[in-house]
Design a protein around this motif. Structure first.
Motif, mmCIF file in Angstrom:
data_model
loop_
_atom_site.group_PDB
_atom_site.id
_atom_site.type_symbol
_atom_site.label_atom_id
_atom_site.label_comp_id
_atom_site.label_asym_id
_atom_site.label_seq_id
_atom_site.Cartn_x
_atom_site.Cartn_y
_atom_site.Cartn_z
ATOM 1 N N THR A 1 0.834 -1.205 0.000
ATOM 2 C CA THR A 1 0.000 0.000 0.000
ATOM 3 C C THR A 1 0.865 1.250 0.000
ATOM 4 O O THR A 1 1.868 1.344 0.716
ATOM 5 N N ILE A 2 0.440 2.216 -0.799
ATOM 6 C CA ILE A 2 1.135 3.504 -0.863
ATOM 7 C C ILE A 2 0.512 4.453 0.155
ATOM 8 O O ILE A 2 -0.709 4.531 0.284
ATOM 9 N N ALA A 3 1.350 5.156 0.875
ATOM 10 C CA ALA A 3 0.883 6.113 1.884
ATOM 11 C C ALA A 3 1.474 7.486 1.594
ATOM 12 O O ALA A 3 2.687 7.634 1.472
ATOM 13 N N ASP A 4 0.574 8.477 1.465
ATOM 14 C CA ASP A 4 1.011 9.867 1.351
ATOM 15 C C ASP A 4 1.060 10.467 2.751
ATOM 16 O O ASP A 4 0.181 10.200 3.583
ATOM 17 N N CYS B 1 5.390 4.184 8.835
ATOM 18 C CA CYS B 1 5.368 3.518 7.528
ATOM 19 C C CYS B 1 6.374 2.376 7.466
ATOM 20 O O CYS B 1 6.106 1.305 6.893
ATOM 21 N N GLY C 1 4.557 7.583 -0.569
ATOM 22 C CA GLY C 1 4.336 8.235 -1.865
ATOM 23 C C GLY C 1 4.708 9.705 -1.782
ATOM 24 O O GLY C 1 5.875 10.064 -1.726
ATOM 25 N N GLU D 1 -7.764 5.183 -7.778
ATOM 26 C CA GLU D 1 -6.882 4.032 -7.897
ATOM 27 C C GLU D 1 -7.584 2.779 -7.387
ATOM 28 O O GLU D 1 -8.270 2.805 -6.372
ATOM 29 N N ARG E 1 -5.054 4.025 -1.603
ATOM 30 C CA ARG E 1 -3.858 4.508 -0.914
ATOM 31 C C ARG E 1 -4.268 5.190 0.375
ATOM 32 O O ARG E 1 -5.434 5.541 0.595
ATOM 33 N N ILE F 1 -9.051 7.009 -1.386
ATOM 34 C CA ILE F 1 -7.992 7.449 -0.483
ATOM 35 C C ILE F 1 -8.545 7.417 0.939
ATOM 36 O O ILE F 1 -9.588 8.012 1.228
#
Length: 351
Positions: free
Chosen positions: A2-5, A33, A41, A71, A75, A104
């Motif tokens: 998983t992408i995390a901003d 993270c 991200g 997406e 994310r 998101i």
């Protein structure tokens, strides 16, 4: 994976020693993270208040995702606490819904909530509303403090033209006279009081004396500012009516000169002005406005006109819920009739 901003926000009135520094937030988010096996991200640094989402970096972030479809894998949007995300409950709920449409998921690492569980929405409401309550309480305290200071005669905010904000050695703030600005505004009041020159011309001449370029609006506001005769305006707030308070600062002009200027401005068709004591300078059609008392509730009567099918109608009326009103021409006539009953004694009439 998983992408995390990472969303890192600190407002201008927050300090690093309270754990709000951008460096501290970034370190905690990156550590989270790493432990959770998340891919980092985007990293968004924001230096703006959370009272609304009109924040420069946030708007850029949202604009990027609005240009593409949600997406499939989704994310995360991570921040340390929910007050980093928002301090406005209604705006926060709307934004959470908007983010979900883009797949998101917003999440606070120190106040983690699984929003798929209905009961957790109660905790979310607490996390979001508490910062908003703190903001509202802080704003109310500031407002009450400023009103208390005005009641005590202290001028608040930036000092008007002709004065300057100063501070004593022990940190006490006060307002002092500033030259040559003070002499210039005194000169302007005297020129306007004569009534020979238009106020716009007086402003131009004052600007030449001062070397500045004070706008016409600012100049007109200065001419109507009771601070120059040693007073302070306390605006209406809730049930508390507007009042004129005695200021502790040194006046630049007398009340008499201030009144002369207001009369000149009224004759030249400016909007309604207020005198020391709170009374309004009235239109000739309503000479008793602010003086008459409502026979129902006892409040001061104001006045206004309304357009009928064939002509205008003018009334003295009460602004409270009692709804009292009466034709102003009739009231004026009755008042004049009462005045005509009084006569001066011969000796006084001669004088």
């Amino acid at each position: 994976m998983t992408i995390a901003d990472l969303y890192i926000r600190v407002s201008t009135d927050e300090h690093a020693d309270k754990g709000y520094s951008q460096r501290d937030q970034e370190e905690r988010l990156r550590s989270h993270c790493f432990r959770a096996g998340l891919i980092i991200g985007k990293v968004i640094f924001e230096d703006h208040s959370a009272k609304s989402f009109e924040r420069p970096e946030w708007k850029k972030y949202m604009l990027e995702f609005s240009r593409r479809k949600a997406e499939k894998e989704g994310r995360l949007l991570l921040f340390t606490k929910w007050d980093r995300f928002s301090r406005n409950t209604s705006d926060a709920y709307q934004m959470i819904g908007h983010l979900k449409k883009k797949n998101i998921t917003p999440q606070a690492i120190e106040q983690s909530l699984d929003l798929s569980i209905p009961e957790n929405k109660v905790l979310l409401a607490i996390y979001l509303s508490t910062p908003e309550v703190e903001n509202d309480r802080r704003a109310l305290n500031v407002t009450n403090g400023m009103r208390r200071a005005i009641k005590e005669g202290r001028m608040m905010g930036i000092a008007p033209y002709g004065y300057i904000n100063k501070c004593t050695e022990d940190g006490r703030k006060y307002v002092a006279i500033k030259e040559p600005e003070a002499s210039n505004i005194i000169w302007a009041f005297k020129q306007v009081a004569k009534g020979h020159l238009p106020t716009a011309i007086v402003r131009v001449e004052m600007n030449k004396r001062d070397g500045r370029n004070i706008s016409l609006n600012a100049f007109m506001e200065a001419l109507k500012n009771v601070a120059y005769c040693g007073k302070l305006l306390l605006r209406a707030n809730g049930k508390e009516e507007e009042k004129i308070m005695e200021g502790k600062h040194e006046p630049l002009i007398s009340e008499e000169l201030f009144m002369k200027v207001q009369n000149v401005l009224r004759r030249k068709g400016t909007k309604e002005l207020r005198l020391p004591g709170g009374k309004a300078i009235n239109d000739e059609r309503y000479p008793l406005r602010g003086i008459l008392l409502c026979p129902k509730c006892g409040n001061n009567l104001t006045a206004s006109g309304s357009k009928g099918r064939k002509k205008h109608y003018y009334y003295y009326h009460c602004s409270s819920a009692c709804g009292f009103r009466h034709n102003s021409d009739l009231v004026n006539e009755l008042f004049e009739n009462e005045l005509s009953k009084y006569e001066f004694q011969p000796g006084i009439r001669k004088i």
